[in-house]
Every structure is written in structure tokens, then in C-alpha cells.
Motif scaffolding. Structure first.
Motif, PDB file in Angstrom:
ATOM      1  N   ALA A 141     -26.024  22.778 -24.291  1.00 50.68           N
ATOM      2  CA  ALA A 141     -25.630  24.189 -24.313  1.00 50.68           C
ATOM      3  C   ALA A 141     -24.239  24.378 -23.706  1.00 50.68           C
ATOM      4  O   ALA A 141     -23.396  25.095 -24.256  1.00 50.68           O
ATOM      5  CB  ALA A 141     -26.656  25.033 -23.558  1.00 50.68           C
ATOM      6  N   ILE A 142     -23.976  23.717 -22.569  1.00 52.29           N
ATOM      7  CA  ILE A 142     -22.674  23.848 -21.914  1.00 52.29           C
ATOM      8  C   ILE A 142     -21.572  23.221 -22.769  1.00 52.29           C
ATOM      9  O   ILE A 142     -20.493  23.791 -22.947  1.00 52.29           O
ATOM     10  CB  ILE A 142     -22.709  23.210 -20.513  1.00 52.29           C
ATOM     11  N   ALA A 143     -21.841  22.032 -23.309  1.00 56.56           N
ATOM     12  CA  ALA A 143     -20.838  21.345 -24.129  1.00 56.56           C
ATOM     13  C   ALA A 143     -20.498  22.164 -25.378  1.00 56.56           C
ATOM     14  O   ALA A 143     -19.321  22.298 -25.746  1.00 56.56           O
ATOM     15  CB  ALA A 143     -21.348  19.959 -24.523  1.00 56.56           C
ATOM     16  N   CYS A 144     -21.514  22.722 -26.026  1.00 50.51           N
ATOM     17  CA  CYS A 144     -21.268  23.535 -27.229  1.00 50.51           C
ATOM     18  C   CYS A 144     -20.464  24.784 -26.887  1.00 50.51           C
ATOM     19  O   CYS A 144     -19.584  25.205 -27.649  1.00 50.51           O
ATOM     20  CB  CYS A 144     -22.596  23.928 -27.870  1.00 50.51           C
ATOM     21  N   SER A 145     -20.754  25.379 -25.732  1.00 48.38           N
ATOM     22  CA  SER A 145     -20.032  26.578 -25.318  1.00 48.38           C
ATOM     23  C   SER A 145     -18.559  26.279 -25.096  1.00 48.38           C
ATOM     24  O   SER A 145     -17.682  27.018 -25.550  1.00 48.38           O
ATOM     25  CB  SER A 145     -20.649  27.137 -24.036  1.00 48.38           C
ATOM     26  N   LEU A 146     -18.243  25.162 -24.406  1.00 45.14           N
ATOM     27  CA  LEU A 146     -16.851  24.781 -24.167  1.00 45.14           C
ATOM     28  C   LEU A 146     -16.152  24.418 -25.473  1.00 45.14           C
ATOM     29  O   LEU A 146     -15.002  24.778 -25.709  1.00 45.14           O
ATOM     30  CB  LEU A 146     -16.793  23.600 -23.198  1.00 45.14           C
ATOM     31  N   SER A 147     -16.852  23.702 -26.336  1.00 43.74           N
ATOM     32  CA  SER A 147     -16.256  23.277 -27.599  1.00 43.74           C
ATOM     33  C   SER A 147     -15.910  24.465 -28.493  1.00 43.74           C
ATOM     34  O   SER A 147     -14.809  24.548 -29.036  1.00 43.74           O
ATOM     35  CB  SER A 147     -17.219  22.336 -28.338  1.00 43.74           C
ATOM     36  N   ASN A 148     -16.833  25.405 -28.620  1.00 45.15           N
ATOM     37  CA  ASN A 148     -16.606  26.532 -29.521  1.00 45.15           C
ATOM     38  C   ASN A 148     -15.588  27.536 -28.998  1.00 45.15           C
ATOM     39  O   ASN A 148     -15.179  28.441 -29.714  1.00 45.15           O
ATOM     40  CB  ASN A 148     -17.931  27.237 -29.828  1.00 45.15           C
ATOM     41  N   ALA A 149     -15.179  27.375 -27.738  1.00 41.06           N
ATOM     42  CA  ALA A 149     -14.114  28.228 -27.210  1.00 41.06           C
ATOM     43  C   ALA A 149     -12.761  27.833 -27.782  1.00 41.06           C
ATOM     44  O   ALA A 149     -11.833  28.633 -27.811  1.00 41.06           O
ATOM     45  CB  ALA A 149     -14.067  28.139 -25.685  1.00 41.06           C
ATOM     46  N   ALA A 150     -12.640  26.581 -28.264  1.00 38.34           N
ATOM     47  CA  ALA A 150     -11.335  26.100 -28.734  1.00 38.34           C
ATOM     48  C   ALA A 150     -11.386  25.459 -30.120  1.00 38.34           C
ATOM     49  O   ALA A 150     -10.482  25.644 -30.925  1.00 38.34           O
ATOM     50  CB  ALA A 150     -10.764  25.094 -27.732  1.00 38.34           C
ATOM     51  N   ASP A 151     -12.429  24.694 -30.401  1.00 42.01           N
ATOM     52  CA  ASP A 151     -12.525  23.957 -31.664  1.00 42.01           C
ATOM     53  C   ASP A 151     -13.135  24.860 -32.736  1.00 42.01           C
ATOM     54  O   ASP A 151     -14.334  25.126 -32.738  1.00 42.01           O
ATOM     55  CB  ASP A 151     -13.388  22.713 -31.455  1.00 42.01           C
ATOM     56  N   ARG A 152     -12.269  25.307 -33.646  1.00 40.91           N
ATOM     57  CA  ARG A 152     -12.749  26.225 -34.686  1.00 40.91           C
ATOM     58  C   ARG A 152     -12.928  25.529 -36.039  1.00 40.91           C
ATOM     59  O   ARG A 152     -12.999  26.176 -37.071  1.00 40.91           O
ATOM     60  CB  ARG A 152     -11.778  27.410 -34.803  1.00 40.91           C
ATOM     61  N   THR A 153     -12.982  24.203 -36.017  1.00 41.82           N
ATOM     62  CA  THR A 153     -13.267  23.475 -37.245  1.00 41.82           C
ATOM     63  C   THR A 153     -14.635  23.903 -37.761  1.00 41.82           C
ATOM     64  O   THR A 153     -15.623  23.821 -37.013  1.00 41.82           O
ATOM     65  CB  THR A 153     -13.279  21.953 -36.985  1.00 41.82           C
ATOM     66  N   PRO A 154     -14.725  24.395 -38.999  1.00 45.80           N
ATOM     67  CA  PRO A 154     -15.988  24.970 -39.483  1.00 45.80           C
ATOM     68  C   PRO A 154     -17.209  24.084 -39.276  1.00 45.80           C
ATOM     69  O   PRO A 154     -18.249  24.544 -38.799  1.00 45.80           O
ATOM     70  CB  PRO A 154     -15.705  25.203 -40.981  1.00 45.80           C
ATOM     71  N   GLN A 155     -17.105  22.781 -39.638  1.00 43.48           N
ATOM     72  CA  GLN A 155     -18.279  21.918 -39.516  1.00 43.48           C
ATOM     73  C   GLN A 155     -18.698  21.721 -38.070  1.00 43.48           C
ATOM     74  O   GLN A 155     -19.883  21.527 -37.779  1.00 43.48           O
ATOM     75  CB  GLN A 155     -18.049  20.558 -40.186  1.00 43.48           C
ATOM     76  N   HIS A 156     -17.738  21.772 -37.136  1.00 41.59           N
ATOM     77  CA  HIS A 156     -18.080  21.664 -35.723  1.00 41.59           C
ATOM     78  C   HIS A 156     -18.636  22.977 -35.198  1.00 41.59           C
ATOM     79  O   HIS A 156     -19.685  23.016 -34.556  1.00 41.59           O
ATOM     80  CB  HIS A 156     -16.841  21.272 -34.900  1.00 41.59           C
ATOM     81  N   PHE A 157     -17.911  24.055 -35.429  1.00 38.47           N
ATOM     82  CA  PHE A 157     -18.258  25.344 -34.842  1.00 38.47           C
ATOM     83  C   PHE A 157     -19.649  25.804 -35.277  1.00 38.47           C
ATOM     84  O   PHE A 157     -20.481  26.189 -34.447  1.00 38.47           O
ATOM     85  CB  PHE A 157     -17.218  26.396 -35.225  1.00 38.47           C
ATOM     86  N   GLU A 158     -19.916  25.772 -36.551  1.00 33.35           N
ATOM     87  CA  GLU A 158     -21.188  26.285 -37.061  1.00 33.35           C
ATOM     88  C   GLU A 158     -22.371  25.467 -36.561  1.00 33.35           C
ATOM     89  O   GLU A 158     -23.408  26.006 -36.163  1.00 33.35           O
ATOM     90  CB  GLU A 158     -21.150  26.312 -38.589  1.00 33.35           C
ATOM     91  N   GLN A 159     -22.204  24.139 -36.580  1.00 31.89           N
ATOM     92  CA  GLN A 159     -23.292  23.275 -36.137  1.00 31.89           C
ATOM     93  C   GLN A 159     -23.561  23.457 -34.646  1.00 31.89           C
ATOM     94  O   GLN A 159     -24.720  23.523 -34.210  1.00 31.89           O
ATOM     95  CB  GLN A 159     -22.937  21.816 -36.434  1.00 31.89           C
ATOM     96  N   ARG A 160     -22.496  23.561 -33.845  1.00 32.29           N
ATOM     97  CA  ARG A 160     -22.668  23.687 -32.396  1.00 32.29           C
ATOM     98  C   ARG A 160     -23.126  25.088 -31.984  1.00 32.29           C
ATOM     99  O   ARG A 160     -23.798  25.248 -30.970  1.00 32.29           O
ATOM    100  CB  ARG A 160     -21.367  23.274 -31.700  1.00 32.29           C
TER     101      ARG A 160
END
Length: 457
Positions: A40-59
């Protein structure tokens, strides 16, 4: 709202972490709860900056599922606050690794035993002593740990390089890989909160190592990449723009490659700083603007006994020497040096006082931007060279007019002030802690909010 004392001691942080964590284990195993909290924490940090569709949607989906299993967002948010405060109070530690081992969560089937931080610190002091020399030569360095665990080795390296004359956030890329997804996420969380730039790969280093240029890793099937928020800072995005991969196998990026042909890769960002390459890319390229003034010609058509071609060569070499990362500067200025030796008219244009490499770069970038479809463009090297020559031939001299000097109050974020929590709190000049990063985001929109994002200020 969760409130944590910023002056919390390390021992108190560890105690509070375990108290909050153990309350979540009333109906599930400690391992299941740990996996959900870290994800949950890793996904929250990632989606704050990484807007790559395949990453963002999955996370985003993974985050929602983890929070549902944990019962609410309150406990994970409080745990994130405790981790942040602990690392802010004492960066010289592997906080999550220590908590992981304290809870007996290590997986003996994967041979997990985290190296004590004191050993990692000693190893970093033995191996990164020549960092200044390498950065001076190359512009940046990368540090890789193929079995990163919770990141103790990389954290120690970051803390050791803090003693160098270069800001590690702008000049060091941290790369880690681990076969265990949960501990890889732990490494990602800690390095992200410490303001490091780089990425963590989930995968088997022996059978499926990271491949591709260090700035453009290939996310092949079976691998999972987690990019740290600092890797999206302007300095690293500009560095990627300057870097030209000679050969990339696969389709990891939209970079166009053709055999026996060279391309320059241009990326466009809506909040591009004026003077890209001075502040954003290299940190001290403002020296490039110190062009030698044109000397008065004598009766023999020379300037103080030296030919115009000589003066043009002297000026261009001085500008090339001032640049640290030569991957973009050397080929273009090298071309201009050859042309000045052949064409005296070009040499005369180059030695004009108002003509500088910085302005030449801005002109090249502007021409590339006009050709962009989306946010990037691949331009053949000979076209870029023509743009550089066109800039020097262009008549863009502006007559100087007297202006009234006005006092200007800087609106830039002062890192040391933004992260103060007490009278004697210190922050390293030019290096962002996690609080300054969040404050920068709130004030200047460094990372755009996305509707439905799991992360918040």
C-alpha cells in the motif's frame, strides 16, 4: 488525521511502529499484514510520480485491495508517518530491515539475512571514495545492488556520498534488484523517502537481470520496475534527454533506432525551466554564458593579432570545457569547431558577444519541440548540427537599454527552512528531505495530482 511527533526518538519510533503493526494482526498472520502495508505504501509513493498507464492503473488497483484487507487507511498512513520520521531523524539506518528481522519475517527459503547497517557503511566507505572524480568526468554515476534486500547497502552509499562535493540527488542513480517483491518494495520505500533517484527491479538477478542503458532500463516480461519520485525531477529527465542510446533491443521506450544512423532524443515537459542545462541539468553551466568579448580588428583583419577562426575555436572550447556531461555538448560543439575552421563567416558569427552555447541549446530544443508529436522526438544528428549553425547565423542581437534595478524576492523553496522542526535543525544545502519534497509539490506542482490517485499531500 494522524499526528506524529517530529522529534520522536528512534527507539520510540520502533516501539510505536510495532504497536500499530501488531494491532493489524488480530485476524491475519504478521506476514500477510506486512505484505499489504508495504504494498500500500509503495503504490502510494509510486502513483504520486509515475504516471505510466500500465503502472498507475495496476498499482491503484493493488492499493485499493490492500487497504480493503487492512480495514482502513488510518493504520498504514500512521506507519508511513513513523517510517518517515525515523529516517528523517536518523538517515544512517535500515529502519524497515530492522523491523522486518525483529518480527521474524525473513524467508529462509530465499536465504534472507539482512546485512547489518554498520557493515554496509564500512563497505560503502571502501568503495565510493572516488565518486567525486567519476562524477567530475561523467556528470553522474550509478550504484547497483543486485540483491538489495531492504536497501541497507544503497542507503549507506547515499549517506557516504553526502560527504562529497556533489549533491547525490542530482548526480547519483541508485539501482537495486531483488527476487522478493516485498523486500524490494521496502527498499523502494526507504530510498524514496530519503530523496534518492533511481529505481528498484523485482526479479531474479541471476536468471533475469536488468538490461538496457542505466537511464532506460528494459521492463521485460517477468520483471517489475519501481521508479523513485526523485527520478522524475528535472535534472534526471533532462539527463535522459541528453543521453542517446546507440542500440536498444526491444521496445522498452519510444526511442527510434536505425542501424548506422545516430539520433538525438528530445523530451518535452510542460514545466521546463528556462535555461535547461544550467540549473536543471548540470548545476553550474552558467559559466557557459561567459563568452569572450569580440576584440577590435586591426588593419590586417585580425583581432589583437589573432584570427577570427582562432577566437571562435577558443570560445567554443571554453564553453565545451565548462560542461560536465559531454554526451550532448561534445558532438555539436565538435561539429561547430570543424565548420569554423572551414567557414570564416561562421567563425565571425560565433565570436559575437551575445552568442552563447546556452542560447544555442535553447534554439535547438525549440526547433525539436516544433517537430514533436506528443512529448518526444528523435532527430538525426546532421539536422541538429544544422540547427546549431543556423542559430549562430541568426541575427538576434538586442540593443541594450538601461533598466531600473528592482529588488527581487526569491520564491524558490528554501530546503533548510521547509524542513525545520526545531531551533537547531539542519538540512543539507540543496538536498530535499521528504517534507521539503511534499512542500515543493504543494507550492509549485512538481508532481501533478491525478484524479483518483492513492497518494495525497
Amino acid at each position: 488525521m494522524t499526528v506524529i511527533n517530529r522529534n520522536i526518538s528512534i527507539q520510540r519510533a520502533e516501539k510505536e511502529f510495532l504497536e500499530v503493526f501488531n494491532k493489524l494482526c488480530y485476524s491475519r498472520s504478521a506476514w500477510q499484514v506486512w505484505a499489504d502495508v508495504m504494498s500500500a505504501i509503495a503504490c502510494s509513493l509510486s502513483n504520486a510520480a509515475d504516471r505510466t498507464p500500465q503502472h498507475f492503473e495496476q498499482r491503484e488497483k493493488e492499493y485499493t485491495q490492500c487497504i480493503k484487507r487492512l480495514g482502513s487507511v488510518e493504520a498504514p498512513a500512521k506507519i508511513l508517518c513513523i517510517i518517515t520520521m525515523a529516517l528523517e531523524k536518523e538517515p544512517e539506518q535500515d529502519f524497515l530491515g530492522k523491523m522486518y528481522m525483529s518480527l521474524n519475517l525473513s524467508n529462509h527459503w530465499k536465504g534472507q539475512f539482512f546485512t547489518p547497517y554498520s557493515i554496509c557503511k564500512m563497505m560503502s566507505q571502501l568503495t565510493v571514495g572516488n565518486a567525486d572524480r567519476l562524477i567530475e568526468k561523467q556528470g553522474y554515476i550509478s550504484i547497483c545492488d543486485p540483491a538489495c534486500g531492504a536497501g541497507a547497502t544503497l542507503i549507506a552509499a547515499a549517506n557516504t556520498i553526502k560527504g562529497s562535493k556533489y549533491n547525490f540527488q542530482n548526480h547519483v542513480l541508485f539501482v537495486g534488484q531483488d527476487i522478493d517483491r516485498i523486500v524490494a518494495q521496502m527498499c523502494y520505500i526507504q530510498l524514496s523517502l530519503l530523496g534518492c533517484a533511481g529505481y528498484i527491479c523485482v526479479g531474479n538477478t541471476i536468471t533475469d537481470p536488468i538490461t538496457g542503458p542505466v537511464l532506460f532500463p528494459q521492463e521485460k516480461e517477468g520483471l517489475e520496475l519501481w521508479y523513485m519520485p526523485m527520478f522524475y525531477a528535472d535534472v534526471w529527465q533532462y539527463r535522459k534527454m541528453f543521453y542517446l542510446p546507440k542500440s536498444i533491443n526491444g521496445t522498452v521506450t519510444a526511442i527510434k533506432t536505425v542501424e548506422k544512423e545516430h539520433f538525438y532524443m528530445f523530451f518535452y515537459f510542460t514545466k521546463r525551466r528556462r535555461g535547461m542545462g544550467s540549473e536543471g541539468f548540470e548545476g553550474n553551466l552558467s559559466k557557459v554564458g561567459e563568452a569572450p568579448s569580440v576584440r577590435r580588428e586591426d588593419e590586417n583583419g585580425t583581432q589583437d593579432g589573432r584570427t577570427v577562426k582562432y577566437l571562435a575555436e577558443e570560445k567554443l572550447k571554453k564553453e565545451m570545457k565548462a560542461a560536465k556531461d559531454k554526451s550532448f555538448v561534445e558532438p555539436i560543439i565538435g561539429y561547430l569547431l570543424e565548420r569554423c575552421r572551414e567557414d570564416e563567416e561562421l567563425a565571425e558569427d560565433v565570436v559575437q558577444e551575445h552568442k552563447t552555447w546556452q542560447k544555442c541549446f535553447d534554439y535547438i530544443y525549440e526547433q525539436a519541440r516544433k517537430q514533436m508529436k506528443g512529448n518526444c522526438a528523435a532527430v538525426r544528428d546532421n539536422v541538429v548540427y544544422e540547427w546549431a549553425e543556423d542559430y549562430y547565423h541568426k541575427d538576434d542581437k538586442v540593443e541594450k537599454t538601461p533598466v531600473v534595478q528592482k529588488a527581487v524576492v526569491s520564491k524558490e523553496l528554501t530546503i533548510s527552512e521547509s524542513s525545520k522542526s526545531g531551533k537547531n535543525r539542519k538540512a543539507m544545502d540543496g538536498q530535499m528531505d521528504i517534507f521539503a519534497l511534499m512542500e515543493y509539490r504543494r507550492q509549485y506542482g512538481g508532481f501533478k495530482n491525478i484524479k483518483g490517485s492513492t497518494s495525497s499531500d
